[in-house]
Design a protein around this motif. Structure first.
Motif, short mmCIF file in Angstrom:
data_model
loop_
_atom_site.label_atom_id
_atom_site.label_comp_id
_atom_site.label_asym_id
_atom_site.label_seq_id
_atom_site.Cartn_x
_atom_site.Cartn_y
_atom_site.Cartn_z
N VAL A 241 -0.84 -50.88 7.77
CA VAL A 241 -1.78 -50.98 6.66
C VAL A 241 -1.71 -49.79 5.71
CG1 VAL A 241 -3.37 -52.38 8.02
CG2 VAL A 241 -3.64 -49.89 8.01
N GLY A 242 -0.76 -48.90 5.92
CA GLY A 242 -0.60 -47.76 5.04
C GLY A 242 0.43 -46.79 5.59
N ILE A 243 0.72 -45.76 4.81
CA ILE A 243 1.64 -44.71 5.25
C ILE A 243 0.96 -43.36 5.04
CG2 ILE A 243 3.64 -46.14 4.66
CD1 ILE A 243 4.13 -44.35 2.26
N GLY A 244 1.50 -42.33 5.64
CA GLY A 244 0.86 -41.02 5.52
C GLY A 244 1.86 -39.89 5.55
N LEU A 245 1.33 -38.67 5.41
CA LEU A 245 2.13 -37.47 5.55
C LEU A 245 1.77 -36.81 6.88
CD1 LEU A 245 1.97 -35.86 1.98
CD2 LEU A 245 3.71 -37.39 2.92
N MET A 246 2.78 -36.33 7.59
CA MET A 246 2.57 -35.76 8.92
C MET A 246 3.32 -34.43 9.03
SD MET A 246 1.25 -36.25 11.97
CE MET A 246 0.93 -38.01 12.03
N PRO A 247 2.63 -33.34 9.41
CA PRO A 247 3.34 -32.07 9.64
C PRO A 247 4.40 -32.24 10.73
CG PRO A 247 0.98 -31.72 9.57
CD PRO A 247 1.18 -33.20 9.62
N ARG A 248 5.51 -31.57 10.56
CA ARG A 248 6.59 -31.71 11.54
C ARG A 248 6.21 -31.12 12.89
NH1 ARG A 248 12.21 -30.61 9.00
NH2 ARG A 248 11.28 -32.20 7.66
N LEU A 249 5.28 -30.20 12.90
CA LEU A 249 4.84 -29.63 14.16
C LEU A 249 4.14 -30.66 15.04
CD1 LEU A 249 5.01 -26.77 15.39
CD2 LEU A 249 2.70 -26.36 14.54
N VAL A 250 3.59 -31.72 14.44
CA VAL A 250 2.92 -32.78 15.20
C VAL A 250 3.97 -33.73 15.76
CG1 VAL A 250 1.26 -34.67 15.11
CG2 VAL A 250 0.88 -32.62 13.73
N SER A 251 3.96 -33.92 17.05
CA SER A 251 4.98 -34.75 17.70
C SER A 251 4.63 -36.24 17.64
CB SER A 251 5.14 -34.33 19.17
OG SER A 251 6.04 -35.20 19.83
N LEU A 252 5.67 -37.07 17.48
CA LEU A 252 5.52 -38.53 17.54
C LEU A 252 6.33 -39.13 18.70
CD1 LEU A 252 5.91 -39.47 13.75
CD2 LEU A 252 3.79 -39.42 15.07
N GLU A 253 6.78 -38.28 19.62
CA GLU A 253 7.68 -38.74 20.67
C GLU A 253 7.08 -39.84 21.53
OE1 GLU A 253 10.67 -35.93 22.58
OE2 GLU A 253 9.07 -34.54 21.98
N SER A 254 5.79 -39.81 21.78
CA SER A 254 5.17 -40.81 22.65
C SER A 254 4.57 -41.97 21.87
CB SER A 254 4.07 -40.14 23.50
OG SER A 254 3.07 -39.58 22.66
N VAL A 255 4.82 -42.02 20.56
CA VAL A 255 4.24 -43.06 19.71
C VAL A 255 5.25 -44.18 19.49
CG1 VAL A 255 3.24 -43.56 17.45
CG2 VAL A 255 2.78 -41.36 18.56
N ARG A 256 4.82 -45.41 19.65
CA ARG A 256 5.70 -46.56 19.43
C ARG A 256 5.52 -47.08 18.01
NH1 ARG A 256 4.26 -50.88 23.82
NH2 ARG A 256 5.88 -51.97 22.65
N ASP A 257 6.59 -47.59 17.45
CA ASP A 257 6.58 -48.32 16.18
C ASP A 257 6.11 -47.50 14.98
OD1 ASP A 257 7.44 -50.62 17.54
OD2 ASP A 257 5.37 -51.14 18.08
N VAL A 258 6.23 -46.17 15.07
CA VAL A 258 5.98 -45.30 13.92
C VAL A 258 7.18 -44.38 13.77
CG1 VAL A 258 4.55 -43.46 12.96
CG2 VAL A 258 3.47 -45.38 14.13
N VAL A 259 7.67 -44.25 12.54
CA VAL A 259 8.89 -43.50 12.27
C VAL A 259 8.58 -42.36 11.30
CG1 VAL A 259 11.23 -43.64 11.31
CG2 VAL A 259 10.30 -45.55 12.65
N ARG A 260 9.19 -41.21 11.54
CA ARG A 260 9.08 -40.06 10.65
C ARG A 260 10.30 -40.04 9.73
NH1 ARG A 260 6.68 -34.99 11.75
NH2 ARG A 260 6.56 -35.54 13.96
N VAL A 261 10.06 -39.89 8.42
CA VAL A 261 11.15 -39.82 7.45
C VAL A 261 10.99 -38.54 6.64
CG1 VAL A 261 12.34 -40.96 5.54
CG2 VAL A 261 11.19 -42.34 7.30
N GLN A 262 12.04 -37.75 6.56
CA GLN A 262 11.99 -36.48 5.84
C GLN A 262 11.84 -36.71 4.35
OE1 GLN A 262 15.37 -34.06 6.73
NE2 GLN A 262 14.63 -32.29 5.63
#
Length: 310
Positions: A241-262
Motif C-alpha cells: 500500500v506504499g513505499i518508504g525510506l529506511m536507514p541502512r542501519l535497520v536490518s530487513l534480514e528477517s522480513v519477507r516480501d520487502v526489498v531494499r533498493v539503494q
C-alpha cells in the motif's frame, strides 16, 4: 572526586523537578531533597526556592550549575588521564542510544566488552536523545549514540558534552517484492515521484529528513501514511500500500516480501549518527576502545547490508 551533591544539583538543573532528578540519579525523592538541602547548608548559599508545589534554582543556583561545567570537564579529563596512565579501566560503564543503535551497535559492543573486559560491568540503556543527555549529566551512562540534529534536543554548543561523528547512515527505498523496481540495484527519487509514501508525522526528525530529501530534487511526495514505528512501515510496504525510506542501519534480514533498493543521484538522504560523552572524558580507555569498536561495527554493517539482504 566531585561532591555527589553537586551531581544531584546539576541533574536537577537539567530536568527541573525533584521526582525527575530522583528517577535519573537512582535516589529516592526524599534523598534528593535532603541532599539539595544539605548542599545549601554546606555552601552557605540559597540555591533553591519554592515554586508552587515544586522547587526552582535561584540565580545563585543557576550560576553555580553553569560554572560547574568547567569543574566537571576538568575532573573528567583528570580521571580519564589517570586511568590511561595506570592502564586501568573503570569497573562500571554505561552506554545508551536510540533503538536502532542499541540493537545494531550497542549490543555488539556490550558483547565485545564482556569477552575482552569481563571485570567491567556494562549497562545498556535504550533511550531517545534527550534522555541520553540527561543520563550523561546524571552519570548513569558514560557514552551515548544519538542521531545528530534531533528535533527534541540540540546540544552542539553545550559545553557539558563532546560529540564524535560515528557514521553517515544512508537511507534506502523499501518496496514490496512485487514492486517494479524491486529487482534493481538502485533507483532515483525522481522515478518514484508518483508513489504513495509512508513516513513519520510532521515535526519528527525522520519527517524532516524525508522532506529535505525530496526538496533537494524538487519533488513534493504524496504522503499517504504517517507511521512512527519501523515495524508498522515495513508491514504496510509488505502489504503493497506504499513505499518508504529506511536507514541502512535497520536490518530487513528477517522480513519477507520487502526489498531494499539503494537511492542513486546527487542527493542521497543521510542521517548522521554521533557518539556523545561528558566533556573531558574522551581520553578514557573504555570510551576510546568503544568508539573504535562502534566505528568498525558501523563500517561492517554499511558495507555488507545490501549484499546480505539480496
Amino acid at each position: 572526586m566531585i561532591d555527589s551533591r553537586l551531581h544531584v544539583l546539576r541533574t536537577f538543573g537539567t530536568c527541573g523537578t525533584v521526582s525527575a532528578t530522583a528517577e535519573l540519579t537512582g535516589y529516592s525523592p526524599s534523598a534528593v531533597s535532603a541532599q539539595l538541602r544539605e548542599y545549601q547548608r554546606a555552601l552557605g548559599m540559597k540555591l533553591l526556592v519554592k515554586d508552587g508545589r515544586g522547587l526552582r534554582l535561584t540565580s545563585t543556583g543557576r550560576y553555580l550549575v553553569e560554572r560547574s561545567d568547567e569543574l566537571i570537564e576538568q575532573w573528567e579529563h583528570i580521571r580519564a588521564s589517570a586511568l590511561s596512565a595506570g592502564e586501568q579501566t573503570p569497573t562500571d560503564f554505561g552506554i545508551g542510544g536510540f533503538s536502532t543503535a542499541a540493537s545494531n551497535l550497542l549490543a555488539p559492543l556490550a558483547a565485545h566488552m564482556k569477552r575482552t573486559k569481563p571485570e567491567v560491568h556494562v549497562r545498556v540503556v535504550e533511550a531517545p536523545p534527550a534522555r541520553c543527555f540527561e543520563l550523561l549529566v546524571a552519570e548513569r551512562i558514560d557514552l551515548a549514540v544519538v542521531i545528530a540534529m534531533q528535533a527534541d534536543v540540540q546540544v552542539d554548543d553545550d559545553p557539558r558534552f563532546e560529540q564524535i561523528i560515528l557514521l553517515n547512515d544512508p537511507l534506502d527505498v523499501i518496496v514490496s517484492s512485487e514492486h517494479p523496481v524491486a529487482g534493481r540495484s538502485s533507483v532515483t527519487l525522481n522515478e518514484l515521484a508518483r508513489e504513495d509514501w509512508i513516513t513519520d508525522a510532521p515535526g519528527s526528525s525522520y519527517r524532516s529528513l524525508f522532506t529535505a530529501a525530496f526538496t533537494a530534487v524538487g519533488i513534493t511526495p504524496r504522503i499517504t501514511h504517517e507511521i512512527a514505528e519501523w515495524e508498522t512501515s515495513i508491514a504496510l510496504v509488505e502489504a503493497g500500500v506504499g513505499i518508504g525510506l529506511m536507514p541502512r542501519l535497520v536490518s530487513l534480514e528477517s522480513v519477507r516480501d520487502v526489498v531494499r533498493v539503494q537511492i542513486a543521484g546527487d542527493h542521497v538522504p543521510t542521517r548522521r549518527i554521533v557518539a556523545a560523552m561528558r566533556a573531558g572524558s574522551l581520553k578514557s580507555p573504555l570510551i576510546r576502545d568503544s568508539l573504535s569498536h562502534l566505528r568498525d561495527t558501523a563500517r561492517m554493517i554499511l558495507g555488507t547490508r545490501l549484499e546480505q539482504e539480496r
